[in-house]
Design a protein around this motif. Structure first.
Motif, PDB file in Angstrom:
ATOM      1  N   LYS A  17      24.572  59.212  64.922  1.00  0.00           N
ATOM      2  CA  LYS A  17      24.913  60.476  64.265  1.00  0.00           C
ATOM      3  C   LYS A  17      25.177  60.259  62.785  1.00  0.00           C
ATOM      4  CE  LYS A  17      29.053  62.090  64.985  1.00  0.00           C
ATOM      5  NZ  LYS A  17      30.225  62.738  65.616  1.00  0.00           N
ATOM      6  N   TYR A  18      25.957  59.221  62.476  1.00  0.00           N
ATOM      7  CA  TYR A  18      26.305  58.946  61.081  1.00  0.00           C
ATOM      8  C   TYR A  18      25.142  58.310  60.328  1.00  0.00           C
ATOM      9  CZ  TYR A  18      30.966  59.774  62.933  1.00  0.00           C
ATOM     10  OH  TYR A  18      32.067  60.334  63.543  1.00  0.00           O
ATOM     11  N   ILE A  19      24.358  57.466  61.027  1.00  0.00           N
ATOM     12  CA  ILE A  19      23.187  56.873  60.388  1.00  0.00           C
ATOM     13  C   ILE A  19      22.169  57.959  60.052  1.00  0.00           C
ATOM     14  CG2 ILE A  19      21.225  55.308  60.736  1.00  0.00           C
ATOM     15  CD1 ILE A  19      23.081  53.653  62.574  1.00  0.00           C
ATOM     16  N   GLN A  20      21.978  58.889  60.975  1.00  0.00           N
ATOM     17  CA  GLN A  20      21.029  59.975  60.741  1.00  0.00           C
ATOM     18  C   GLN A  20      21.459  60.842  59.569  1.00  0.00           C
ATOM     19  OE1 GLN A  20      18.072  60.171  62.613  1.00  0.00           O
ATOM     20  NE2 GLN A  20      17.570  61.443  60.823  1.00  0.00           N
ATOM     21  N   GLU A  21      22.764  61.064  59.447  1.00  0.00           N
ATOM     22  CA  GLU A  21      23.276  61.826  58.295  1.00  0.00           C
ATOM     23  C   GLU A  21      22.914  61.130  56.988  1.00  0.00           C
ATOM     24  OE1 GLU A  21      27.448  62.517  58.551  1.00  0.00           O
ATOM     25  OE2 GLU A  21      27.307  63.773  60.339  1.00  0.00           O
ATOM     26  N   ALA A  22      23.015  59.798  56.994  1.00  0.00           N
ATOM     27  CA  ALA A  22      22.680  59.030  55.789  1.00  0.00           C
ATOM     28  C   ALA A  22      21.211  59.222  55.423  1.00  0.00           C
ATOM     29  CB  ALA A  22      23.002  57.561  55.991  1.00  0.00           C
ATOM     30  N   PHE A  23      20.336  59.182  56.429  1.00  0.00           N
ATOM     31  CA  PHE A  23      18.911  59.361  56.160  1.00  0.00           C
ATOM     32  C   PHE A  23      18.586  60.808  55.788  1.00  0.00           C
ATOM     33  CE2 PHE A  23      18.609  55.239  58.092  1.00  0.00           C
ATOM     34  CZ  PHE A  23      17.487  54.666  57.504  1.00  0.00           C
ATOM     35  N   ASP A  24      19.218  61.750  56.474  1.00  0.00           N
ATOM     36  CA  ASP A  24      18.936  63.166  56.196  1.00  0.00           C
ATOM     37  C   ASP A  24      19.334  63.554  54.777  1.00  0.00           C
ATOM     38  OD1 ASP A  24      17.935  63.474  58.727  1.00  0.00           O
ATOM     39  OD2 ASP A  24      19.758  64.381  59.557  1.00  0.00           O
ATOM     40  N   THR A  25      20.394  62.922  54.267  1.00  0.00           N
ATOM     41  CA  THR A  25      20.878  63.253  52.925  1.00  0.00           C
ATOM     42  C   THR A  25      20.396  62.257  51.874  1.00  0.00           C
ATOM     43  OG1 THR A  25      22.926  62.016  53.338  1.00  0.00           O
ATOM     44  CG2 THR A  25      22.941  64.382  53.825  1.00  0.00           C
ATOM     45  N   ASN A  26      19.584  61.279  52.311  1.00  0.00           N
ATOM     46  CA  ASN A  26      19.033  60.247  51.417  1.00  0.00           C
ATOM     47  C   ASN A  26      20.100  59.332  50.831  1.00  0.00           C
ATOM     48  OD1 ASN A  26      16.589  59.117  50.534  1.00  0.00           O
ATOM     49  ND2 ASN A  26      16.820  59.990  48.490  1.00  0.00           N
ATOM     50  N   TRP A  27      21.260  59.230  51.509  1.00  0.00           N
ATOM     51  CA  TRP A  27      22.309  58.296  51.098  1.00  0.00           C
ATOM     52  C   TRP A  27      22.090  56.976  51.842  1.00  0.00           C
ATOM     53  CZ3 TRP A  27      25.870  58.420  47.341  1.00  0.00           C
ATOM     54  CH2 TRP A  27      26.232  59.643  46.778  1.00  0.00           C
ATOM     55  N   VAL A  28      21.111  56.200  51.403  1.00  0.00           N
ATOM     56  CA  VAL A  28      20.807  54.949  52.085  1.00  0.00           C
ATOM     57  C   VAL A  28      21.127  53.740  51.205  1.00  0.00           C
ATOM     58  CG1 VAL A  28      19.053  55.952  53.566  1.00  0.00           C
ATOM     59  CG2 VAL A  28      18.400  55.058  51.318  1.00  0.00           C
ATOM     60  N   VAL A  29      21.858  53.976  50.135  1.00  0.00           N
ATOM     61  CA  VAL A  29      22.190  52.923  49.169  1.00  0.00           C
ATOM     62  C   VAL A  29      23.666  52.551  49.314  1.00  0.00           C
ATOM     63  CG1 VAL A  29      20.432  53.639  47.535  1.00  0.00           C
ATOM     64  CG2 VAL A  29      22.683  54.714  47.463  1.00  0.00           C
ATOM     65  N   PRO A  30      24.126  51.503  48.610  1.00  0.00           N
ATOM     66  CA  PRO A  30      25.576  51.232  48.597  1.00  0.00           C
ATOM     67  C   PRO A  30      26.340  52.446  48.105  1.00  0.00           C
ATOM     68  CG  PRO A  30      24.378  49.370  47.698  1.00  0.00           C
ATOM     69  CD  PRO A  30      23.361  50.460  47.901  1.00  0.00           C
ATOM     70  N   LEU A  31      27.527  52.627  48.647  1.00  0.00           N
ATOM     71  CA  LEU A  31      28.391  53.790  48.393  1.00  0.00           C
ATOM     72  C   LEU A  31      27.852  55.022  49.122  1.00  0.00           C
ATOM     73  CD1 LEU A  31      29.047  53.277  44.569  1.00  0.00           C
ATOM     74  CD2 LEU A  31      30.238  52.273  46.508  1.00  0.00           C
ATOM     75  N   GLY A  32      28.669  56.055  49.203  1.00  0.00           N
ATOM     76  CA  GLY A  32      28.269  57.273  49.876  1.00  0.00           C
ATOM     77  C   GLY A  32      29.337  57.781  50.817  1.00  0.00           C
ATOM     78  N   PRO A  33      29.105  58.948  51.428  1.00  0.00           N
ATOM     79  CA  PRO A  33      30.106  59.587  52.295  1.00  0.00           C
ATOM     80  C   PRO A  33      30.555  58.723  53.472  1.00  0.00           C
ATOM     81  CG  PRO A  33      28.331  61.118  51.766  1.00  0.00           C
ATOM     82  CD  PRO A  33      27.896  59.775  51.262  1.00  0.00           C
ATOM     83  N   ASN A  34      29.622  57.994  54.094  1.00  0.00           N
ATOM     84  CA  ASN A  34      30.016  57.144  55.220  1.00  0.00           C
ATOM     85  C   ASN A  34      30.940  56.020  54.776  1.00  0.00           C
ATOM     86  OD1 ASN A  34      28.739  58.408  57.388  1.00  0.00           O
ATOM     87  ND2 ASN A  34      26.820  57.292  57.098  1.00  0.00           N
ATOM     88  N   VAL A  35      30.678  55.444  53.604  1.00  0.00           N
ATOM     89  CA  VAL A  35      31.533  54.373  53.089  1.00  0.00           C
ATOM     90  C   VAL A  35      32.947  54.898  52.884  1.00  0.00           C
ATOM     91  CG1 VAL A  35      31.918  52.722  51.228  1.00  0.00           C
ATOM     92  CG2 VAL A  35      29.599  53.188  52.000  1.00  0.00           C
ATOM     93  N   ASN A  36      33.058  56.050  52.240  1.00  0.00           N
ATOM     94  CA  ASN A  36      34.382  56.633  51.989  1.00  0.00           C
ATOM     95  C   ASN A  36      35.111  56.937  53.293  1.00  0.00           C
ATOM     96  OD1 ASN A  36      33.728  56.563  49.264  1.00  0.00           O
ATOM     97  ND2 ASN A  36      33.041  58.690  49.196  1.00  0.00           N
ATOM     98  N   ALA A  37      34.395  57.513  54.256  1.00  0.00           N
ATOM     99  CA  ALA A  37      35.022  57.886  55.521  1.00  0.00           C
ATOM    100  C   ALA A  37      35.404  56.647  56.341  1.00  0.00           C
ATOM    101  CB  ALA A  37      34.081  58.783  56.322  1.00  0.00           C
ATOM    102  N   PHE A  38      34.554  55.621  56.289  1.00  0.00           N
ATOM    103  CA  PHE A  38      34.851  54.385  57.013  1.00  0.00           C
ATOM    104  C   PHE A  38      36.103  53.728  56.439  1.00  0.00           C
ATOM    105  CE2 PHE A  38      33.453  49.776  57.909  1.00  0.00           C
ATOM    106  CZ  PHE A  38      33.984  49.794  59.186  1.00  0.00           C
ATOM    107  N   GLU A  39      36.233  53.715  55.137  1.00  0.00           N
ATOM    108  CA  GLU A  39      37.436  53.163  54.509  1.00  0.00           C
ATOM    109  C   GLU A  39      38.676  53.946  54.916  1.00  0.00           C
ATOM    110  OE1 GLU A  39      35.489  51.236  50.437  1.00  0.00           O
ATOM    111  OE2 GLU A  39      36.316  53.262  50.392  1.00  0.00           O
ATOM    112  N   GLU A  40      38.559  55.258  54.970  1.00  0.00           N
ATOM    113  CA  GLU A  40      39.698  56.078  55.404  1.00  0.00           C
ATOM    114  C   GLU A  40      40.069  55.781  56.850  1.00  0.00           C
ATOM    115  OE1 GLU A  40      38.509  60.094  54.691  1.00  0.00           O
ATOM    116  OE2 GLU A  40      38.549  59.878  52.501  1.00  0.00           O
ATOM    117  N   ASP A  41      39.065  55.618  57.712  1.00  0.00           N
ATOM    118  CA  ASP A  41      39.337  55.272  59.114  1.00  0.00           C
ATOM    119  C   ASP A  41      40.072  53.940  59.216  1.00  0.00           C
ATOM    120  OD1 ASP A  41      38.052  57.567  59.970  1.00  0.00           O
ATOM    121  OD2 ASP A  41      36.173  56.554  60.489  1.00  0.00           O
ATOM    122  N   LEU A  42      39.630  52.960  58.436  1.00  0.00           N
ATOM    123  CA  LEU A  42      40.257  51.639  58.455  1.00  0.00           C
ATOM    124  C   LEU A  42      41.684  51.694  57.925  1.00  0.00           C
ATOM    125  CD1 LEU A  42      37.230  49.483  57.243  1.00  0.00           C
ATOM    126  CD2 LEU A  42      38.252  49.440  59.529  1.00  0.00           C
TER     127      LEU A  42
END
Length: 390
Positions: A17-42
């Protein structure tokens, strides 16, 4: 039968689900919404108002922790000898010298008495104290961190906790990696959770987090063009890998409980065995994650004196057990060979004792990961008991 691995990556089903979001939004580089959210989860997971920076590896986290604490050419960094090379190699990257300290026999982690001996001797020989102490939690086992921190604080030396193997482990109710100045996480493919690779640095506050993010993104100054006043590194986690991490966070607690339950099965099975000894936590206030369950073989051969400079190999019963398991498609591995016995570090100062070299000679890591079943554990137990009977 399917091969049984030490700790094979296990997907939750939520990662795509999260990987697909990255591809759908073209966020496939370092940094991005998943990175921020993963850091918050940690950050929520480790607690203690700590901040977390997601990075490309646990080694990068060690490197940046040392960098943030000012380690440089000519400095000395106290490192645990009984560990993987990633705990100490970054000192060499920075032009510093690792000073190896041995382990105590209860947790297999850094010995507080040897630590203080090393500090005193380095001050006497060099006229200055070591810059940083890197303590490690082997196989998910907490160290005697209060004792280590008391010494470190008395000499005013900051501590980096290498908790790469101990995600989910606790010491007196606190997550390992949150007690020293910085803490290390690893999300390698065989760790408690994975991002296919990757790691993270636990930071004491927001200011420290910004500093680490600065170094992790090539130390680029805040200008509309590229300006660099310091050396930086390309160490940030990709948005795709962080998507895997977000999915893995949904099963982290389940994974930890599984590893702990597997350890209990081994412990119960070998409780009355005179030769096979399961490594368990020595204090009630220690709550290991048991990333890998580990055993030692207590035989006259495995405990016999030896010269580690010329005889540094696992003893015969360890090799025989590994061979018996391998024939049944079961992975096992000797314990870490101590760093002070590695050829690359043969000239490094060491204050080590005999615990770590003896452990390497007679110890074995057993399958413990989330894909290991109760039936697998029963097979492993039976093979090992049969091996020592013979």
């Amino acid at each position: 039968m399917d091969k049984v691995y030490l700790c094979l990556a296990h997907m939750s089903g939520n990662e795509m689900k999260y990987i697909q979001e990255a591809f759908d939004t073209n966020w496939v580089v370092p940094l991005g919404p998943n990175v921020n959210a993963f850091e918050e989860d940690l950050e929520k997971y480790v607690g203690g108002n700590k901040k977390v920076v997601a990075l490309s590896s646990g080694t990068a986290a060690v490197h940046l922790g040392m960098t943030a604490l000012g380690v440089g050419k000519g400095d000395e960094v106290i490192c645990q000898s009984f560990t993987f090379a990633a705990s100490c190699n970054p000192a060499m990257y920075l032009g510093a010298t690792p000073i190896f300290v041995g382990s105590e026999p209860k947790t297999w982690n850094m010995d507080p008495n040897m630590l203080e001996d090393a500090i005193k001797d380095r001050i006497a020989k060099t006229g200055k104290k070591p810059k940083v102490i890197v303590t490690v939690y082997m196989y998910g086992m907490p160290a005697y961190i209060d004792e280590l921190m008391e010494i470190a604080n008395r000499y005013e030396i900051p501590v980096i906790e290498d908790s790469a193997e101990a995600l989910g482990a606790k010491y007196k109710g606190r997550m390992t990696g949150t007690i020293g100045e910085y803490g290390i996480m690893s999300f390698n493919g065989n760790k408690m959770i994975t991002t296919s690779g990757g790691g993270a640095l636990i930071c004491p506050n927001e200011e420290a987090k910004k500093k680490i993010m600065f170094y992790a993104t090539q130390a680029r100054e805040n200008r509309p063009y590229y300006l660099h006043k310091e050396i930086g590194y390309n160490y940030r986690m990709s948005n795709v890998c962080a998507g895997i991490g977000r999915g893995q966070m949904t099963v982290l607690d389940e994974h930890v409980r599984h590893h702990q339950r597997i350890a209990q099965m081994y412990t119960k099975a070998f409780a009355d065995n005179d030769i096979i000894r399961m490594h368990v936590h020595p204090e009630e206030y220690m709550e290991p994650s048991y990333w890998l369950s580990t055993i030692t073989f207590e035989t006259p051969e495995s405990n016999a004196p030896f010269n580690y400079e010329t005889e540094m190999e696992p003893c015969e019963i360890v090799l025989r057990a590994m061979d018996a398991l391998a024939k049944e498609g079961i992975e096992s591995r000797p314990l870490w060979r101590p760093m002070h016995t590695q050829p690359v570090y043969k000239d490094a100062p060491a204050y080590v004792g005999e615990t770590s070299v003896k452990l390497f000679r007679k110890g074995l890591c057993l399958p413990s990961g989330p894909c290991v079943t109760d039936n697998d554990v029963e097979r492993i137990i039976a093979i090992l008991k049969d091996c020592v009977r013979k």
